[in-house]
Scaffold this motif. Sequence first.
Motif, PDB file in Angstrom:
ATOM      1  N   HIS A 107       9.531   6.427   2.977  1.00  0.00           N
ATOM      2  CA  HIS A 107      10.851   5.809   2.824  1.00  0.00           C
ATOM      3  C   HIS A 107      11.930   6.885   2.702  1.00  0.00           C
ATOM      4  O   HIS A 107      13.009   6.785   3.319  1.00  0.00           O
ATOM      5  CB  HIS A 107      10.858   4.899   1.593  1.00  0.00           C
TER       6      HIS A 107
ATOM      7  N   VAL B  19      12.025   1.818   5.454  1.00  0.00           N
ATOM      8  CA  VAL B  19      10.930   1.025   4.898  1.00  0.00           C
ATOM      9  C   VAL B  19       9.957   1.902   4.120  1.00  0.00           C
ATOM     10  O   VAL B  19       9.841   3.107   4.369  1.00  0.00           O
ATOM     11  CB  VAL B  19      10.156   0.278   6.006  1.00  0.00           C
TER      12      VAL B  19
ATOM     13  N   ARG C  89       5.964   2.423   3.542  1.00  0.00           N
ATOM     14  CA  ARG C  89       4.744   2.126   4.296  1.00  0.00           C
ATOM     15  C   ARG C  89       3.558   2.160   3.330  1.00  0.00           C
ATOM     16  O   ARG C  89       3.286   3.182   2.688  1.00  0.00           O
ATOM     17  CB  ARG C  89       4.517   3.124   5.425  1.00  0.00           C
TER      18      ARG C  89
ATOM     19  N   GLU D  79       4.500  -2.449   6.282  1.00  0.00           N
ATOM     20  CA  GLU D  79       5.835  -1.971   5.919  1.00  0.00           C
ATOM     21  C   GLU D  79       6.551  -2.943   4.986  1.00  0.00           C
ATOM     22  O   GLU D  79       6.429  -4.164   5.137  1.00  0.00           O
ATOM     23  CB  GLU D  79       6.699  -1.765   7.159  1.00  0.00           C
TER      24      GLU D  79
ATOM     25  N   ASN E 265      10.455  -3.635   3.403  1.00  0.00           N
ATOM     26  CA  ASN E 265      11.883  -3.325   3.536  1.00  0.00           C
ATOM     27  C   ASN E 265      12.624  -3.855   2.307  1.00  0.00           C
ATOM     28  O   ASN E 265      13.210  -4.937   2.328  1.00  0.00           O
ATOM     29  CB  ASN E 265      12.430  -3.958   4.818  1.00  0.00           C
TER      30      ASN E 265
ATOM     31  N   GLY F 231       0.490  -1.560  11.170  1.00  0.00           N
ATOM     32  CA  GLY F 231       1.885  -1.844  10.880  1.00  0.00           C
ATOM     33  C   GLY F 231       2.691  -2.032  12.150  1.00  0.00           C
ATOM     34  O   GLY F 231       2.142  -2.220  13.243  1.00  0.00           O
TER      35      GLY F 231
ATOM     36  N   LEU G 163       5.750  -0.010  12.805  1.00  0.00           N
ATOM     37  CA  LEU G 163       6.715   1.073  12.991  1.00  0.00           C
ATOM     38  C   LEU G 163       6.780   1.509  14.450  1.00  0.00           C
ATOM     39  O   LEU G 163       5.754   1.732  15.096  1.00  0.00           O
ATOM     40  CB  LEU G 163       6.341   2.276  12.124  1.00  0.00           C
TER      41      LEU G 163
ATOM     42  N   ALA H 240      11.118  -0.941  12.022  1.00  0.00           N
ATOM     43  CA  ALA H 240       9.939  -1.773  11.774  1.00  0.00           C
ATOM     44  C   ALA H 240      10.364  -3.234  11.793  1.00  0.00           C
ATOM     45  O   ALA H 240      11.530  -3.566  11.547  1.00  0.00           O
ATOM     46  CB  ALA H 240       9.301  -1.420  10.430  1.00  0.00           C
TER      47      ALA H 240
END
Length: 386
Positions: free
Chosen positions: A41, A190, A192, A244, A246, A285, A287, A310
């Motif tokens: 992040h 984000v 992860r 992820e 956010n 994920g 991304l 993401a």
Amino acid sequence: MHAQQRTTPLSAIIKSEIAGSRLRGEARAPGTAELSAISFHHYMSLCLYHPDYGYYRSGTARVGRDGDFYTSAYIGEVMGEQLAHTIAGLADEHFPGAHKVEVVDWGGGTGRLGRQMMDAWASGDEAGSKFKLTVIDGNPEHRREALVRLEPYVASGNARVIGGEPDDLPNWDDRPVIVVANELLDAFPVHRLAKRDGRIREWGVAWDEASERFISCLLTRNEMDWTDWLEEQGIKLLEGQTFEVNLQAADWIRSLAHRMPRALLVLIDYGDDSIELSAPHRMDGTLLCYHNHRAHNDPYHVPGEQDLTAHVNFSHTRRAAEQSGWKQLWYGTQKRFLIESGVMDKLTEHRIADPFHPIARRNRAIRQLLLSDGMSELFKVQIFEK
């Protein structure tokens, strides 16, 4: 074999942040020392929003032919027109009798979508005098282009372009406001997460001296208790899965609730619900990186000079919104949104051979928005009221 990482002006700053960090990353080889690390992040925040070298804070325009990606506003004028039509209906229903409604295009980039909406309202007689547009964007080059594109409306006092810092934002008091966030939330950094040996871990970024590369690593200590957060959201990760989160998107939605007593919020972005984003086929994920209109999965390729993004978790945005006083009015795919807003009525039967004729171009834009690469199903529209 790793692709070559290119050194950028931001690279040395990130290396310095890693060297001074208290976080540690898991060593790659047993028996070797832990690595100095920052969270992913933190890394993504620097890449996108460093005041001098961040992707969204420096350089040329990042969207359009000369940028790294397109938005739906760049596929003809259709998206802006349909959005303007929907907003006009929402304003009549939720702000009856309002003399003026402010429409805020948050993260409005170069003002293309805003101009499309203003032109659509201007052609609608009475609706043309009802809406005032504010474009908010943190990129100075975007703001310069937006001022040029919106010049007639800026000159008449019906549009303005401002930055996104807290000191730039107006006080909306009790005025009716409609916020449009078109591909804004996917631009927030984000966290992860990963599930390893039954534990929820957080991905970090370290500098590997041997290969002289930024590398991914699992942090030895998480920045927050992600196990409780996932349980609260009803998300269960599989062993080995990356996911992820956010948090800044949720914080932004909450902040709007405090700033705007009378408001509607329209989110347009690519993503899905929690159950889809944590499904077995999503083990790595979502991304993605965009550079020169090409998508790839190396976030360390050119730090600060490529977009990192993401998928938006619309279950998370819904929960954050409802907890802060918003009520969801509508949620569905962009395709369904366009069809319900009457886009099919704009398709025109013709026998024009010229592919650049306005009618042919409009028909092509509609088909592209509805059918192109399944993007109209991937993109979602979520509308809230407060």
